[in-house]
Structure formats: C-alpha cells, structure tokens
Design an enzyme around this catalytic site. Sequence first.
Site, PDB file in Angstrom:
ATOM      1  N   ASP A 297     -10.670   2.689  -3.765  1.00  0.00           N
ATOM      2  CA  ASP A 297     -11.095   1.398  -3.236  1.00  0.00           C
ATOM      3  C   ASP A 297     -12.521   1.084  -3.671  1.00  0.00           C
ATOM      4  O   ASP A 297     -13.379   1.975  -3.729  1.00  0.00           O
ATOM      5  CB  ASP A 297     -11.071   1.414  -1.709  1.00  0.00           C
ATOM      6  CG  ASP A 297      -9.667   1.402  -1.140  1.00  0.00           C
ATOM      7  OD1 ASP A 297      -8.701   1.408  -1.919  1.00  0.00           O
ATOM      8  OD2 ASP A 297      -9.547   1.397   0.097  1.00  0.00           O
TER       9      ASP A 297
ATOM     10  N   ASP B  34       0.832  -1.203   0.000  1.00  0.00           N
ATOM     11  CA  ASP B  34       0.000   0.000   0.000  1.00  0.00           C
ATOM     12  C   ASP B  34       0.867   1.254   0.000  1.00  0.00           C
ATOM     13  O   ASP B  34       2.101   1.169   0.056  1.00  0.00           O
ATOM     14  CB  ASP B  34      -0.949  -0.041   1.204  1.00  0.00           C
ATOM     15  CG  ASP B  34      -2.309   0.563   0.893  1.00  0.00           C
ATOM     16  OD1 ASP B  34      -2.394   1.452   0.022  1.00  0.00           O
ATOM     17  OD2 ASP B  34      -3.302   0.161   1.528  1.00  0.00           O
TER      18      ASP B  34
END
Length: 430
Positions: free
Chosen positions: A219, A159
Amino acid sequence: MSRAACLLVIISLMSPAAEALDNGLALKPTMGWLHWERFMCNIDCDTDPNNCISERLYMQMADVMVKEGWKEAGYEYVCIDDCWPSHQRDAQGRLQADPKRFPGGIKKLADYIHSKGLKLGIYADVGDKTCAGYPGSLGYYEKDAQTFADWDVDLLKFDGCFMNRALLGEGYSNMSKALNNTGRPILYSCEWPLYEWPLKQPNYTAIRETCNHWRNFDDVFDSWSSVKSILDWTAAHQDIIVPAAGPGGWNDPDMLVIGNFGLSHDQQESQMALWAIMASPLLMSNDLRDICPRSKELLQNKRIIDISQDSMGKQGYRTAKGNNFEVWERPLSKNRLAVAVLNKLETGGPRGFNIGAAPGWKICGPQCNVTQILPQYKEMGVQTQQSKIIVSVNPSGTALLTVTPISSDFTRLHKLNWQGTFVRRKHTIL
C-alpha cells in the site's frame, strides 16, 4: 556525462502477454478518486461527520469533481474502499451498507453519482472478511456480483485478506466470471499478485485474463519513502510485469497521494510524472474539497494526463540509472517518446542532467522536437542527437519531457524498437 555500454535483454512485446479480460473496460488506465489513503476506516460520523466513511463524503466528492474541473480532466470514478458495509448480511445473505452512514443505500448513491456523469466504485474481499473485518465474499461470489450489478456499481476493488493463499487465483477468477455473468460492465480491480508474490511469482497471463488492473506491491502511504519503495520494486520486477500491461489490463502501483501532507511539491511532481510513465491507474486519494491549488493544477495537467492516457497503451519502464539519477521512458503514439528524469538525491540543490544521456534520445536523429512538461512547461524546439540540453532537476524531483522524431528513417526505427519489443536496458550514467 558519458554513457556506459548497454546490456539489452529483449522480451517480445508484439502484443501484451495475454488477452485482456473480455469486458471491454479499462482500455486506458482508470482515472478517479478512492477514499482509502486519506480517509482510511474513519466510521466516527458523530464526532467527524465531514470525514467519516458515509454517503455524504462520496456525494460531496462527486459534486467537487464536476464543479472544479476533475471530471473534465478525465477523472470519472468515485470509489468506496473498505468499511462501508454493515457487519451483518441481510436475511437473503446479501451485503448491505451500514444503515446509519449510508441511509439511502448504495443504489441511491450510485444514482446520485451517475446523475453527475460519473461512475461508482465499491470494495469487497476475496476472503471471508475484508481487511478491516467486515463481511468478505468467500462463498458469496455470485450473490455479491449480482448485488453490485443490481446497485448499478461500475467498478469493484477486490482485496485479498483472510483468504487461503493457495486459493487466491481460483477466488479471483470466480469473481471475475460472476461479474461478467451479471451482464453489467463492472471494471474489476484485483490484488491477486500482491498477495501471491510472498509465495511465488504470479502468473500474469492468468491475471491479465481475469482482471482490469492489479496491485503488485505494498500500500502507498503519504510519504516519499513509500513512493520510492514502489518505484524501486517496479523497476526491479519490470521485466516480469511490464509485458502484461496494455489496453484492458494495467499494473497498479496504488493511489496518488498528491495534495495531502507527506510529499513536497517536487515529490508530488515525481509521483504524477512516473505514474503517467508507468501507465498506472490515476486514482487520487485526497480531499478534493480542500486541496492546494498547485496540487490541483498538477493533477489536472493535461499534458501529463495525455501521456497517461496515450492510445498506444504501452507501459514505460526504467531505462537508465547512475549518479543518483534515474531515467524512465515510455513509448507514445505518433512515434513519440516520454522521458522522465528523477533526481534521487534528497540533499543539496538542483542538478543538471544532459537529456542526451537518456537511452531513447537516439530517436532524435537527425532531428526531433522536444517539449518539457515538468517542472515547467517549455517548448525546447528542434534538436539533434548532438544537441546538449541540460534539464535542471530538484532533489527528489522529476523533469518530464516528450520527444518527437522528425526524420522518417528514425521514425521507422523508433517504431520498430518501441512497438515491437520491450527492451530492458541496464545502463550506468557516469
């Protein structure tokens, strides 16, 4: 329906835009299961032991993947996302799993996953903290890469939170090199472009050389509006991102949320069909222990998975839109074409679409074989360019078909158009 004139913008795609990351992995889009969208950062194992982020959750998912046909269908990775580690590194500076929730440690969990014939994925962050506030890898790239290799991890999702955006590329590249230097094949899933787009257009040549797949946009959430936003962003940027995709490196529009709570069955079919068209990683985030039979059947649909995993390795893209329809097409091996027709209306009933309006229908000359995969499997037989095939598409649903040209002349033309170039078509369907 009639079709307006095309504006063709030709971008060379004789080969992907750059060489892929040299680790021999992700030659086809990755398939597996990832915990994040469904289970989030639930660490309350005292009151919710069946759904908290713990070794038990991943072991149970692995058991189900073997028992219920997921592994046989092609889903092979069981992936841990954020919230797995202890908040402190050990005395040697290594990441360590939360001892209460992962009492056996990650190596023992990896051994269990491997005993099922599956692979284990894990999560870390390029910055000094993960998105949920656990220790990040900044300053520890080599140590963390070696730790993951020592644990026999097979995939790293890396990430991009809590990182200086100007140093993103350097951080992602350094972890890529560190992983390769371990000598263990570890598939590398990046979020580099996701965090760089707000500042500038990412360098997809460098990204493809660094990562096996990469997130570009927000997301996914368990809602149709979220899935639509991902499709809209992808179509708006397809001339930039599609040429980067191919064996070894793929654009990642995020998880499949099929089998959860927010999508109707038609919308689930749309996500599955269009993720296959986009050559996306198929990483489910759902509860495989308790999933609707129709959702399970959709996720395990061999014909859709065959499109996803097609050996030609070309990403499809949107080729036409208008009248609240979108057409997405993907070139396939053996000179075939996959066509998805999305009904963007969310009111009313089913609407008919003449498949002859799809730009790729030109390959059906003088003849082609047509197979409908969604919403119901149907062999539509031999057709011609003059055939009028009307497919019925429910609101927010998708019809998915494959087209196989029969004529050698059109086979040769099809091969030139699809294998040699990426063609961005701006159509209006009137």
